[in-house]
Design an enzyme around this catalytic site. Structure first.
Site, PDB file in Angstrom:
ATOM      1  N   SER A 118       0.816  -1.215   0.000  1.00 28.67           N
ATOM      2  CA  SER A 118       0.000   0.000   0.000  1.00 28.67           C
ATOM      3  C   SER A 118       0.851   1.267   0.000  1.00 28.67           C
ATOM      4  CB  SER A 118      -0.875  -0.023   1.261  1.00 28.67           C
ATOM      5  OG  SER A 118      -1.251   1.276   1.632  1.00 28.67           O
ATOM      6  N   GLY A 119       0.431   2.245  -0.795  1.00 28.85           N
ATOM      7  CA  GLY A 119       1.121   3.534  -0.792  1.00 28.85           C
ATOM      8  C   GLY A 119       0.883   4.266   0.512  1.00 28.85           C
ATOM      9  N   LEU A 120      -0.376   4.186   1.003  1.00 27.65           N
ATOM     10  CA  LEU A 120      -0.708   4.876   2.248  1.00 27.65           C
ATOM     11  C   LEU A 120       0.128   4.345   3.408  1.00 27.65           C
ATOM     12  CD1 LEU A 120      -2.585   6.670   4.038  1.00 27.65           C
ATOM     13  CD2 LEU A 120      -4.110   4.693   4.210  1.00 27.65           C
TER      14      LEU A 120
ATOM     15  N   ASP B 131       0.682  10.340   2.423  1.00 29.37           N
ATOM     16  CA  ASP B 131       0.421   9.602   1.184  1.00 29.37           C
ATOM     17  C   ASP B 131       0.277  10.608   0.037  1.00 29.37           C
ATOM     18  OD1 ASP B 131      -0.218   7.618  -0.600  1.00 29.37           O
ATOM     19  OD2 ASP B 131      -2.278   7.332   0.119  1.00 29.37           O
TER      20      ASP B 131
ATOM     21  N   ASP C 253       1.188  -0.582  -5.005  1.00 36.55           N
ATOM     22  CA  ASP C 253       0.400   0.609  -5.268  1.00 36.55           C
ATOM     23  C   ASP C 253       1.353   1.627  -5.914  1.00 36.55           C
ATOM     24  OD1 ASP C 253      -1.016   2.929  -5.151  1.00 36.55           O
ATOM     25  OD2 ASP C 253      -1.438   2.832  -2.990  1.00 36.55           O
TER      26      ASP C 253
ATOM     27  N   ASP D  83       0.625   4.446  -7.171  1.00 34.21           N
ATOM     28  CA  ASP D  83       0.041   5.797  -7.181  1.00 34.21           C
ATOM     29  C   ASP D  83      -0.297   6.198  -8.627  1.00 34.21           C
ATOM     30  OD1 ASP D  83       0.203   5.879  -4.437  1.00 34.21           O
ATOM     31  OD2 ASP D  83       2.171   6.843  -4.410  1.00 34.21           O
TER      32      ASP D  83
ATOM     33  N   GLU E  68      -3.200   4.777 -10.777  1.00 30.25           N
ATOM     34  CA  GLU E  68      -4.517   5.414 -10.691  1.00 30.25           C
ATOM     35  C   GLU E  68      -4.576   6.647 -11.587  1.00 30.25           C
ATOM     36  OE1 GLU E  68      -3.781   5.666  -6.464  1.00 30.25           O
ATOM     37  OE2 GLU E  68      -4.198   7.823  -6.487  1.00 30.25           O
TER      38      GLU E  68
ATOM     39  N   LYS F 158       0.082  12.778  -6.029  1.00 27.91           N
ATOM     40  CA  LYS F 158      -1.267  12.294  -5.738  1.00 27.91           C
ATOM     41  C   LYS F 158      -1.731  12.708  -4.334  1.00 27.91           C
ATOM     42  CE  LYS F 158      -2.236   9.146  -3.511  1.00 27.91           C
ATOM     43  NZ  LYS F 158      -2.218   7.680  -3.538  1.00 27.91           N
TER      44      LYS F 158
ATOM     45  N   ASN G 125      -4.416  11.081  -1.244  1.00 24.08           N
ATOM     46  CA  ASN G 125      -5.155   9.863  -0.904  1.00 24.08           C
ATOM     47  C   ASN G 125      -6.628  10.032  -1.255  1.00 24.08           C
ATOM     48  OD1 ASN G 125      -6.836   8.192   1.241  1.00 24.08           O
ATOM     49  ND2 ASN G 125      -4.864   7.167   0.907  1.00 24.08           N
ATOM     50  N   SER G 126      -7.239   8.961  -1.725  1.00 22.18           N
ATOM     51  CA  SER G 126      -8.626   9.010  -2.227  1.00 22.18           C
ATOM     52  C   SER G 126      -9.633   9.400  -1.153  1.00 22.18           C
ATOM     53  CB  SER G 126      -9.016   7.644  -2.796  1.00 22.18           C
ATOM     54  OG  SER G 126      -8.140   7.281  -3.822  1.00 22.18           O
TER      55      SER G 126
ATOM     56  N   ARG H 283      -6.467   1.832 -12.118  1.00 23.01           N
ATOM     57  CA  ARG H 283      -7.428   2.179 -11.054  1.00 23.01           C
ATOM     58  C   ARG H 283      -8.277   3.363 -11.490  1.00 23.01           C
ATOM     59  NH1 ARG H 283      -5.408   3.196  -4.905  1.00 23.01           N
ATOM     60  NH2 ARG H 283      -6.681   5.023  -4.377  1.00 23.01           N
TER      61      ARG H 283
ATOM     62  N   HIS I 146     -12.652   1.974  -7.520  1.00 22.67           N
ATOM     63  CA  HIS I 146     -12.556   2.432  -6.136  1.00 22.67           C
ATOM     64  C   HIS I 146     -13.797   3.220  -5.745  1.00 22.67           C
ATOM     65  CE1 HIS I 146     -10.573   2.647  -2.462  1.00 22.67           C
ATOM     66  NE2 HIS I 146      -9.720   3.641  -2.650  1.00 22.67           N
TER      67      HIS I 146
HETATM   68  C1  SPV Z   1      -3.446   2.507  -0.526  1.00 22.15           C
HETATM   69  O1  SPV Z   1      -3.529   1.529   0.212  1.00 22.15           O
HETATM   70  O2  SPV Z   1      -2.500   3.282  -0.510  1.00 22.15           O
HETATM   71  C2  SPV Z   1      -4.511   2.764  -1.477  1.00 22.15           C
HETATM   72  C3  SPV Z   1      -5.835   2.311  -1.177  1.00 22.15           C
HETATM   73  O3  SPV Z   1      -4.275   3.423  -2.452  1.00 22.15           O
HETATM   74  S1  SPV Z   1      -6.688   3.635  -0.544  1.00 22.15           S
HETATM   75  O4  SPV Z   1      -5.999   4.132   0.586  1.00 22.15           O
HETATM   76  O5  SPV Z   1      -7.988   3.072  -0.247  1.00 22.15           O
HETATM   77  O6  SPV Z   1      -6.793   4.655  -1.570  1.00 22.15           O
HETATM   78 MG    MG Z   2      -2.559   4.394  -2.411  1.00 22.35          MG
END
Ligand code: SPV
Ligand code: MG
Length: 551
Positions: free
Chosen positions: A61-63, A73, A100, A102, A129, A135, A137-138, A173, A204
């Site tokens: 995971s990027g986060l 993130d 991930d 990004d 994505e 980026k 975070n979503s 994504r 997502h």
């Molecule tokens: C991550 O895990 O970094 C993701 C998923 O991109 S989310 O945090 O849901 O965007």
């Molecule tokens: Mg991410």
């Protein structure tokens, strides 16, 4: 890392036939008709925990990778720093990793280089994505700007053209639902990305229910595998995703979140209590860390690759009778029972636990009563009229190479022996500093040295023996020899020479160990190691009572 190259092609999950690469393993998970799961990891240790739990793939995971580095993130970690973390994760496991990616860290050109590097390090797939670098975070804010569709398709094509393994997986994504652009836009984008060559679509959503995911899945109609991240709609039963034909679920951040909760609780408790007592039972053991990072493998490798150090031998002087009344009528002191084991058995046990297996006992008084399996016995048949130096000389043939010499009536904690065995000195003696101010009147192994015991933790200057005897002036006494000494191979040669010198001077028959060690100290450095207790010798019935409490 050294084995990253091989891990790229090493088997992931092995079925029958040739071993499967991680690339193939991830492709199989993503494209199989059954529902697959990827579990989040953010470093080598969490990757191991994912594998141990039974998952068949990892979501890097990027986060959480950023958060574990203390970063946001928001592409604050550079892509090469992310690559470094991925390398630790790949080295730590055999599982395929979907990273991930990004937004791809820039334009098509950055995606090309990123994908090539991922393939080199055995990272089985990337998810990019359709947003803009840097980026966000979503789950932060609304209506985040999306990438131009054609430009993003260029990133997908560039990534696919750069993969160096046919099974490398590129997941595109779609962030249209997250950005409030609606279902039509999401489907339109997914179709474009699929045509551009994406192997799977990650749709997502940040809603707390999965309605828009089910609608999308129905309208998508399995044109390409669908990947979802149910962080926000976590309450939806997994079976419904299965029925909807979802390919892969990513559990995106739960190892980091659970470790944060655990670390907070532990830190707060220790801070509050100024003690570890309340947390000890609830934290992973240090042994568990050793197991998880594979210390056992390192021990195997050490046996294979390190030159074997010849094991030390030991000579135990157990010829004298002792004055323990009825207890030593039929047996020497070393055979007296201490809670079900003889003194000698306990002593030999301590030696063996420290890797000293070749043990010779010099027996004399009631020698027929001295027995212990796996021990060499030598006899001093003149024990009644000779001293310790003579007994030691009876074992001359085994004094070669590293040698421990111990009295047969001593018990000591293992760390004391370990400390002598790891000393760099050629001759080193263990000296107890307790009771120095009021030495026992009968003590004969009193020590005077060039430095007394300072008690200062940082004081590590070497101390050397000057004299060992029973008649040391009280203010000169540095401690009492515990009846335990170690000789290196060179020290053992000096010991042989000194035994020969005493013999030539007619001093061997009646000489004792203090005389022998004092003579050695006059010619060679004899190192003193100070200890404070944690040993005893059994001279009297009181000592015996103490010994019975010692174990
Ligand atoms: C991550 O895990 O970094 C993701 C998923 O991109 S989310 O945090 O849901 O965007
Ligand atoms: Mg991410």
């Amino acid at each position: 890392m050294s084995n990253a190259g091989s891990s790229a092609t090493r088997a992931g999950t092995s079925r029958s036939g040739p071993p499967e690469t991680r690339f193939t393993a991830l492709r199989r998970e993503i494209t199989s008709p059954s529902l697959s799961f990827l579990m989040e990891a953010h470093d080598g240790l969490s990757a191991k925990i994912v594998e141990e739990a039974g998952f068949r793939g990892i979501w890097a995971s990027g986060l959480t990778t950023s958060a574990a580095l203390g970063l946001r993130d928001s592409n604050e970690a550079s892509w090469t720093q992310v690559l470094d973390v991925l390398e630790y994760m790949a080295d730590a496991t055999t599982l395929p990793i979907l990273v991930d990616g990004d937004t791809g860290h820039g334009n098509f050109n950055n995606v090309r280089r990123f994908v090539r590097k991922l393939c080199q390090r055995g990272i089985a797939g990337v998810c990019i994505e359709d947003k803009l670098f840097p980026k966000t975070n979503s789950f932060i804010g609304d209506a985040q700007p999306l990438a131009d569709i054609d430009e993003f398709c260029g990133r997908i094509k560039a990534g696919k053209d750069s993969q160096t393994d046919d099974d490398f997986v590129l997941v595109a994504r779609v962030e249209a639902l997250i950005s409030g652009r609606g279902m039509e836009e999401a489907l339109h984008r997914a179709e474009a990305y699929h045509r551009a060559g994406a192997d799977a679509i990650l749709i997502h959503s940040k809603k707390s229910d999965a309605d828009e995911i089910f609608t999308f899945a129905e309208r998508w109609g399995n044109r390409a595998p669908l990947v979802i991240v149910p962080t926000m709609y976590y309450a939806t039963p997994t079976d419904l995703f299965r029925q909807a034909g979802i390919s892969t679920i990513i559990w995106a951040n739960h190892l980091l979140r659970s470790s944060m909760a655990a670390m907070r609780e532990t830190a707060a408790r220790i801070h509050e209590d100024e003690s570890l007592v309340r947390v000890e039972g609830s934290v992973a053991t240090v042994k568990d860390i050793f197991r998880l990072v594979g210390n056992a493998e390192l021990e195997d490798a050490e046996r294979r690759y390190l030159p074997a150090r010849p094991a030390a031998g030991a000579v135990v002087l157990a010829a004298s009778g002792g004055e323990l009344g009825g207890l030593t009528l039929d047996q020497p002191k070393c055979m007296v029972d201490i809670r079900g084991q003889s003194l000698l058995q306990r002593l030999v046990g301590t030696l063996r636990e420290s890797g000293v297996r070749d043990v010779t006992v010099v027996r004399g008084y009631r020698k027929e009563a001295v027995s212990l399996q796996g021990i060499r016995m030598l006899d001093n048949d003149r024990h009644a009229e000779t001293g310790e130096a003579w007994s030691l000389a009876c074992a001359r043939e085994v004094i070669r190479g590293e040698t421990i010499v111990a009295y047969g009536d001593v018990l000591f904690r293992r760390y004391i022996l370990h400390s002598l065995l790891t000393s760099s000195a050629d001759i080193v003696v263990a000296v107890d500093t307790l009771g120095v101010s009021h030495p026992h009147p009968g003590k004969r192994d009193l020590v005077t040295a060039d430095h007394g015991f300072s008690g200062d933790y940082l004081d590590d200057q070497p101390v050397h023996l000057r004299r060992m005897a029973s008649d040391i002036a009280p203010r000169e006494i540095a401690g009492e020899w515990m009846g335990l000494a170690r000789f290196s191979a060179r020290g053992a040669e000096w010991l042989q020479e000194e035994i020969a010198a005493m013999e030539a001077e007619g001093l061997l028959e009646h000489g004792d160990m203090p005389l022998l060690l004092t003579r050695l100290a006059a010619k060679h450095p004899v190192r003193v190691k100070y200890f404070t207790g944690h040993w005893l010798d059994v001279d009297t019935l009181t000592d015996l009572a103490e010994a019975r409490n010692f174990t």
